[in-house]
Motif scaffolding. Structure first.
Motif, PDB file in Angstrom:
ATOM      1  N   GLY A 127       1.114   5.976  -6.782  1.00 36.12           N
ATOM      2  CA  GLY A 127      -0.158   6.543  -7.205  1.00 36.12           C
ATOM      3  C   GLY A 127      -0.346   7.993  -6.827  1.00 36.12           C
ATOM      4  O   GLY A 127      -0.926   8.761  -7.594  1.00 36.12           O
ATOM      5  N   VAL A 128       0.131   8.385  -5.638  1.00 31.81           N
ATOM      6  CA  VAL A 128      -0.094   9.753  -5.164  1.00 31.81           C
ATOM      7  C   VAL A 128       1.136  10.632  -5.386  1.00 31.81           C
ATOM      8  O   VAL A 128       1.059  11.689  -6.014  1.00 31.81           O
ATOM      9  CB  VAL A 128      -0.482   9.747  -3.671  1.00 31.81           C
ATOM     10  N   THR A 143       8.865  -1.898   4.349  1.00 32.26           N
ATOM     11  CA  THR A 143       8.843  -3.111   5.168  1.00 32.26           C
ATOM     12  C   THR A 143       9.683  -2.931   6.425  1.00 32.26           C
ATOM     13  O   THR A 143       9.265  -3.310   7.535  1.00 32.26           O
ATOM     14  CB  THR A 143       9.359  -4.305   4.354  1.00 32.26           C
ATOM     15  N   LEU A 144      10.874  -2.353   6.280  1.00 35.89           N
ATOM     16  CA  LEU A 144      11.727  -2.113   7.448  1.00 35.89           C
ATOM     17  C   LEU A 144      11.080  -1.123   8.413  1.00 35.89           C
ATOM     18  O   LEU A 144      11.088  -1.329   9.631  1.00 35.89           O
ATOM     19  CB  LEU A 144      13.091  -1.586   6.987  1.00 35.89           C
ATOM     20  N   VAL A 145      10.497  -0.057   7.869  1.00 34.38           N
ATOM     21  CA  VAL A 145       9.858   0.954   8.725  1.00 34.38           C
ATOM     22  C   VAL A 145       8.677   0.348   9.476  1.00 34.38           C
ATOM     23  O   VAL A 145       8.520   0.552  10.690  1.00 34.38           O
ATOM     24  CB  VAL A 145       9.420   2.161   7.877  1.00 34.38           C
ATOM     25  N   LEU A 146       7.834  -0.403   8.767  1.00 26.22           N
ATOM     26  CA  LEU A 146       6.693  -1.029   9.421  1.00 26.22           C
ATOM     27  C   LEU A 146       7.142  -2.036  10.471  1.00 26.22           C
ATOM     28  O   LEU A 146       6.517  -2.153  11.540  1.00 26.22           O
ATOM     29  CB  LEU A 146       5.820  -1.718   8.373  1.00 26.22           C
ATOM     30  N   GLY A 147       8.213  -2.774  10.185  1.00 21.77           N
ATOM     31  CA  GLY A 147       8.728  -3.717  11.168  1.00 21.77           C
ATOM     32  C   GLY A 147       9.209  -3.046  12.443  1.00 21.77           C
ATOM     33  O   GLY A 147       8.921  -3.501  13.547  1.00 21.77           O
ATOM     34  N   ALA A 151       0.828  -1.206   0.000  1.00 17.58           N
ATOM     35  CA  ALA A 151       0.000   0.000   0.000  1.00 17.58           C
ATOM     36  C   ALA A 151       0.867   1.263   0.000  1.00 17.58           C
ATOM     37  O   ALA A 151       0.585   2.225  -0.728  1.00 17.58           O
ATOM     38  CB  ALA A 151      -0.929  -0.008   1.209  1.00 17.58           C
ATOM     39  N   LEU A 152       1.920   1.249   0.810  1.00 15.10           N
ATOM     40  CA  LEU A 152       2.780   2.432   0.877  1.00 15.10           C
ATOM     41  C   LEU A 152       3.555   2.629  -0.424  1.00 15.10           C
ATOM     42  O   LEU A 152       3.686   3.766  -0.907  1.00 15.10           O
ATOM     43  CB  LEU A 152       3.759   2.293   2.047  1.00 15.10           C
ATOM     44  N   SER A 153       4.053   1.563  -1.009  1.00 14.53           N
ATOM     45  CA  SER A 153       4.887   1.694  -2.209  1.00 14.53           C
ATOM     46  C   SER A 153       4.057   1.929  -3.461  1.00 14.53           C
ATOM     47  O   SER A 153       4.379   2.798  -4.278  1.00 14.53           O
ATOM     48  CB  SER A 153       5.757   0.448  -2.384  1.00 14.53           C
ATOM     49  N   GLU A 179      12.167   1.188  -8.673  1.00 11.85           N
ATOM     50  CA  GLU A 179      11.864   2.192  -7.656  1.00 11.85           C
ATOM     51  C   GLU A 179      10.781   1.689  -6.711  1.00 11.85           C
ATOM     52  O   GLU A 179      10.873   1.885  -5.488  1.00 11.85           O
ATOM     53  CB  GLU A 179      11.421   3.493  -8.324  1.00 11.85           C
ATOM     54  N   GLN A 180       9.761   1.038  -7.243  1.00 11.40           N
ATOM     55  CA  GLN A 180       8.708   0.495  -6.400  1.00 11.40           C
ATOM     56  C   GLN A 180       9.248  -0.562  -5.451  1.00 11.40           C
ATOM     57  O   GLN A 180       8.880  -0.612  -4.269  1.00 11.40           O
ATOM     58  CB  GLN A 180       7.609  -0.111  -7.269  1.00 11.40           C
ATOM     59  N   LEU A 181      10.147  -1.411  -5.934  1.00 12.57           N
ATOM     60  CA  LEU A 181      10.730  -2.444  -5.086  1.00 12.57           C
ATOM     61  C   LEU A 181      11.554  -1.835  -3.960  1.00 12.57           C
ATOM     62  O   LEU A 181      11.506  -2.287  -2.813  1.00 12.57           O
ATOM     63  CB  LEU A 181      11.587  -3.378  -5.932  1.00 12.57           C
ATOM     64  N   LEU A 182      12.319  -0.781  -4.284  1.00 10.36           N
ATOM     65  CA  LEU A 182      13.128  -0.114  -3.262  1.00 10.36           C
ATOM     66  C   LEU A 182      12.242   0.505  -2.192  1.00 10.36           C
ATOM     67  O   LEU A 182      12.507   0.360  -0.988  1.00 10.36           O
ATOM     68  CB  LEU A 182      14.007   0.952  -3.915  1.00 10.36           C
ATOM     69  N   VAL A 183      11.177   1.181  -2.616  1.00  9.44           N
ATOM     70  CA  VAL A 183      10.260   1.799  -1.652  1.00  9.44           C
ATOM     71  C   VAL A 183       9.579   0.722  -0.812  1.00  9.44           C
ATOM     72  O   VAL A 183       9.380   0.888   0.401  1.00  9.44           O
ATOM     73  CB  VAL A 183       9.225   2.665  -2.383  1.00  9.44           C
ATOM     74  N   ALA A 184       9.218  -0.405  -1.428  1.00 10.24           N
ATOM     75  CA  ALA A 184       8.573  -1.484  -0.685  1.00 10.24           C
ATOM     76  C   ALA A 184       9.506  -2.058   0.381  1.00 10.24           C
ATOM     77  O   ALA A 184       9.071  -2.373   1.493  1.00 10.24           O
ATOM     78  CB  ALA A 184       8.121  -2.573  -1.651  1.00 10.24           C
ATOM     79  N   ARG A 185      10.788  -2.196   0.055  1.00 12.38           N
ATOM     80  CA  ARG A 185      11.742  -2.721   1.038  1.00 12.38           C
ATOM     81  C   ARG A 185      11.923  -1.751   2.206  1.00 12.38           C
ATOM     82  O   ARG A 185      11.949  -2.166   3.376  1.00 12.38           O
ATOM     83  CB  ARG A 185      13.080  -2.974   0.357  1.00 12.38           C
ATOM     84  N   VAL A 186      12.036  -0.465   1.885  1.00  9.12           N
ATOM     85  CA  VAL A 186      12.172   0.532   2.954  1.00  9.12           C
ATOM     86  C   VAL A 186      10.909   0.556   3.816  1.00  9.12           C
ATOM     87  O   VAL A 186      10.976   0.622   5.058  1.00  9.12           O
ATOM     88  CB  VAL A 186      12.451   1.922   2.348  1.00  9.12           C
TER      89      VAL A 186
END
Length: 229
Positions: A80-81, A100-104, A72-74, A91-98
């Protein structure tokens, strides 16, 4: 539904067979009621089986929530926004990994903060946040032809932010976590207040700032939903 009904049987069974005092002695929040009941009925082997099932279930739920939150965040927010739909897969994969770490990190911090609280009660708070942020927006957009984009967004923001604020001001945080004598907000679960606030804010914004094409768009969606055209 049958599964959730069984939780009452397990809870009352643990109270009768194991005892409330022994359950609270192991964990103040009462979260060990089911494992202690398993140990009482089936010994160490049954306790180990229930522990393995609980661990696998928790791992699956946490993994699913982390993946959905990162997606949702990535994808929704970042691409999307923020990027207007223009972002490559890398870029989407990088944002998704970051994400994931933040949510963890946030999840671990909240878990440590709310240690000792009853898990079922904490799930109720999560449901209150989700219901206050989503339910008014869904109902208004599906059943009210005058609902606007601004009204729906306002309902989501007011419901979500209002719930988080009132949870912080409730006895759950102020008394149980921060050990203060009283709390500014008396209810432990604020959904009774925040859900009507979400509806009210969405209706007011939709009426005060109407969108000319909102009714026509609603009629078009209703026709497609009814006729498939």
């Amino acid at each position: 539904g049958a599964f959730y009904l069984m939780t009452f049987v397990l809870g009352f069974g643990a109270m009768v067979l194991v005892g409330p005092d022994q359950i609270r002695a192991v964990d103040p929040g009462g979260n060990m009621a089911a494992p202690l009941l398993a140990e009482f009925l089936g010994g160490t082997a049954f306790l180990g089986f229930i522990g393995a099932v609980a661990f696998a279930t928790i791992l699956a739920v946490v993994a699913g929530l982390t993946l959905s939150g990162a997606a949702a965040l990535s994808h929704d927010l970042w691409v999307g926004v923020h990027r207007g739909g223009k972002a490559d897969a890398r870029e989407q994969l990088l944002v998704a990994r970051v994400a994931t770490l933040v949510l963890g990190v946030i999840a671990v911090a909240l878990g440590i903060t709310f240690k000792g609280q009853n898990v079922a009660f904490m799930v109720g708070l999560a449901f209150a946040i989700a219901a206050s942020g989503n339910f008014p927006a869904l109902v208004l957009s599906i059943f009210w032809r005058k609902a606007t984009t601004g009204g729906v967004v306002t309902a989501m923001l007011v419901g979500t932010c209002g719930t988080l604020l009132l949870i912080f001001l409730s006895p759950t945080v102020q008394v149980d976590i921060l050990h203060r004598e009283s709390a500014l907000f008396p209810l432990k679960n604020p959904a009774l207040v925040t859900m009507p606030l979400g509806f009210l804010s969405g209706i007011l914004v939709s009426l005060l700032a109407p969108e000319p094409g909102a009714a026509q768009a609603y009629d078009a969606v209703a026709r497609r939903a009814s006729l498939g055209e």
